[in-house]
Write a protein that holds these residues in place. Sequence first.
Motif, PDB file in Angstrom:
ATOM      1  N   GLU A   3      34.947  37.279  49.837  1.00 57.56           N
ATOM      2  CA  GLU A   3      36.269  36.927  49.313  1.00 57.56           C
ATOM      3  C   GLU A   3      37.293  38.010  49.625  1.00 57.56           C
ATOM      4  O   GLU A   3      38.464  37.708  49.865  1.00 57.56           O
ATOM      5  CB  GLU A   3      36.221  36.693  47.795  1.00 57.56           C
ATOM      6  CG  GLU A   3      35.490  35.443  47.400  1.00 57.56           C
ATOM      7  CD  GLU A   3      33.978  35.646  47.250  1.00 57.56           C
ATOM      8  OE1 GLU A   3      33.450  36.732  47.592  1.00 57.56           O
ATOM      9  OE2 GLU A   3      33.327  34.710  46.798  1.00 57.56           O
ATOM     10  N   ARG A  55      44.178  40.003  42.478  1.00 59.46           N
ATOM     11  CA  ARG A  55      43.787  38.754  41.824  1.00 59.46           C
ATOM     12  C   ARG A  55      44.270  38.711  40.383  1.00 59.46           C
ATOM     13  O   ARG A  55      44.684  37.659  39.899  1.00 59.46           O
ATOM     14  CB  ARG A  55      42.263  38.568  41.896  1.00 59.46           C
ATOM     15  CG  ARG A  55      41.717  38.247  43.283  1.00 59.46           C
ATOM     16  CD  ARG A  55      42.349  37.016  43.922  1.00 59.46           C
ATOM     17  NE  ARG A  55      42.113  35.792  43.214  1.00 59.46           N
ATOM     18  CZ  ARG A  55      41.253  34.852  43.554  1.00 59.46           C
ATOM     19  NH1 ARG A  55      40.526  34.981  44.638  1.00 59.46           N
ATOM     20  NH2 ARG A  55      41.131  33.757  42.824  1.00 59.46           N
ATOM     21  N   ASP A  59      46.661  35.867  39.126  1.00 57.60           N
ATOM     22  CA  ASP A  59      46.237  35.039  37.985  1.00 57.60           C
ATOM     23  C   ASP A  59      47.287  35.034  36.887  1.00 57.60           C
ATOM     24  O   ASP A  59      47.565  33.999  36.284  1.00 57.60           O
ATOM     25  CB  ASP A  59      44.904  35.534  37.419  1.00 57.60           C
ATOM     26  CG  ASP A  59      43.712  35.075  38.232  1.00 57.60           C
ATOM     27  OD1 ASP A  59      43.900  34.350  39.225  1.00 57.60           O
ATOM     28  OD2 ASP A  59      42.581  35.440  37.865  1.00 57.60           O
ATOM     29  N   ASP A  77      41.928  28.728  46.492  1.00 55.74           N
ATOM     30  CA  ASP A  77      40.667  27.997  46.519  1.00 55.74           C
ATOM     31  C   ASP A  77      40.236  27.699  47.953  1.00 55.74           C
ATOM     32  O   ASP A  77      39.091  27.926  48.321  1.00 55.74           O
ATOM     33  CB  ASP A  77      40.786  26.695  45.720  1.00 55.74           C
ATOM     34  CG  ASP A  77      39.431  26.048  45.492  1.00 55.74           C
ATOM     35  OD1 ASP A  77      38.593  26.683  44.819  1.00 55.74           O
ATOM     36  OD2 ASP A  77      39.209  24.935  45.999  1.00 55.74           O
ATOM     37  N   ASP A  81      38.421  31.514  47.796  1.00 60.68           N
ATOM     38  CA  ASP A  81      37.321  31.302  46.863  1.00 60.68           C
ATOM     39  C   ASP A  81      36.258  30.308  47.326  1.00 60.68           C
ATOM     40  O   ASP A  81      35.068  30.572  47.180  1.00 60.68           O
ATOM     41  CB  ASP A  81      37.865  30.849  45.502  1.00 60.68           C
ATOM     42  CG  ASP A  81      38.751  31.903  44.865  1.00 60.68           C
ATOM     43  OD1 ASP A  81      38.532  33.103  45.134  1.00 60.68           O
ATOM     44  OD2 ASP A  81      39.658  31.528  44.108  1.00 60.68           O
ATOM     45  N   HIS A  82      36.679  29.159  47.838  1.00 58.99           N
ATOM     46  CA  HIS A  82      35.723  28.093  48.181  1.00 58.99           C
ATOM     47  C   HIS A  82      36.043  27.408  49.506  1.00 58.99           C
ATOM     48  O   HIS A  82      36.121  26.176  49.557  1.00 58.99           O
ATOM     49  CB  HIS A  82      35.689  27.039  47.066  1.00 58.99           C
ATOM     50  CG  HIS A  82      35.342  27.606  45.734  1.00 58.99           C
ATOM     51  ND1 HIS A  82      36.281  27.809  44.750  1.00 58.99           N
ATOM     52  CD2 HIS A  82      34.161  28.042  45.237  1.00 58.99           C
ATOM     53  CE1 HIS A  82      35.697  28.339  43.697  1.00 58.99           C
ATOM     54  NE2 HIS A  82      34.415  28.496  43.962  1.00 58.99           N
ATOM     55  N   TRP A 148      36.602  34.361  39.908  1.00 56.83           N
ATOM     56  CA  TRP A 148      36.517  35.373  40.966  1.00 56.83           C
ATOM     57  C   TRP A 148      36.154  36.732  40.379  1.00 56.83           C
ATOM     58  O   TRP A 148      35.450  37.511  41.003  1.00 56.83           O
ATOM     59  CB  TRP A 148      37.837  35.471  41.738  1.00 56.83           C
ATOM     60  CG  TRP A 148      38.969  35.945  40.875  1.00 56.83           C
ATOM     61  CD1 TRP A 148      39.851  35.181  40.179  1.00 56.83           C
ATOM     62  CD2 TRP A 148      39.282  37.302  40.564  1.00 56.83           C
ATOM     63  NE1 TRP A 148      40.702  35.984  39.464  1.00 56.83           N
ATOM     64  CE2 TRP A 148      40.377  37.289  39.679  1.00 56.83           C
ATOM     65  CE3 TRP A 148      38.757  38.536  40.942  1.00 56.83           C
ATOM     66  CZ2 TRP A 148      40.958  38.441  39.171  1.00 56.83           C
ATOM     67  CZ3 TRP A 148      39.331  39.682  40.432  1.00 56.83           C
ATOM     68  CH2 TRP A 148      40.422  39.629  39.561  1.00 56.83           C
ATOM     69  N   LYS A 151      32.468  37.160  39.676  1.00 55.42           N
ATOM     70  CA  LYS A 151      31.768  37.344  40.943  1.00 55.42           C
ATOM     71  C   LYS A 151      31.990  38.752  41.495  1.00 55.42           C
ATOM     72  O   LYS A 151      31.063  39.394  41.972  1.00 55.42           O
ATOM     73  CB  LYS A 151      32.232  36.292  41.944  1.00 55.42           C
ATOM     74  CG  LYS A 151      31.368  36.182  43.153  1.00 55.42           C
ATOM     75  CD  LYS A 151      31.751  34.970  43.956  1.00 55.42           C
ATOM     76  CE  LYS A 151      30.823  34.781  45.117  1.00 55.42           C
ATOM     77  NZ  LYS A 151      31.182  33.643  45.939  1.00 55.42           N
TER      78      LYS A 151
END
Length: 168
Positions: A3, A55, A59, A77, A81-82, A148, A151
């Motif tokens: 990431e 982040r 956020d 995302d 992230d994904h 996140w 992780k």
Amino acid sequence: MEEIIRMQDNLLLIRRTVGWTAEKFGEKIGVTRQTINNIESGRNKLTKTQYIAMRSVLDAEMAQAPEDTEMLKVLLDVLVDHPENYSTENREELLAKANMMAPSILAGTTTRADVSKEWMKAAGIIVGGAALLGPLGLGAGIAAINAWLVKAVASGKKKPTLKEKKDG
């Protein structure tokens, strides 16, 4: 942590999506404009600490202005992230659209909210509305936004030393 690399690769677009100059973003995370520019250009590597700071600031911005930051939430995302949840074709198309639209936010020719709304319409067509809502959900709470962090912290767990292994 993958990431961090993906964040660095997409940092310029992410920063523009929020509408912040390198100087303003740097102030928010406690570094200089030059540090942000060096990270964006690849001259410096994004550290884990910088990633966590970025982040956290992003956020907080998404929590304070959810209707203005839908584009940012989806970009994080898709790009950080994904990315595995999206086809390469969809990611590239979303990235191209975002790169066309985001500079107008920073230039001040349109509002972040207006760009976010238009981009979300385009993203819904590209990916399909249900796919965009899948990992994020309509009312993604702070727990989802901070996934996140869990992780990032978990990936930094210290390995036991040789002495700890012998004693354990």
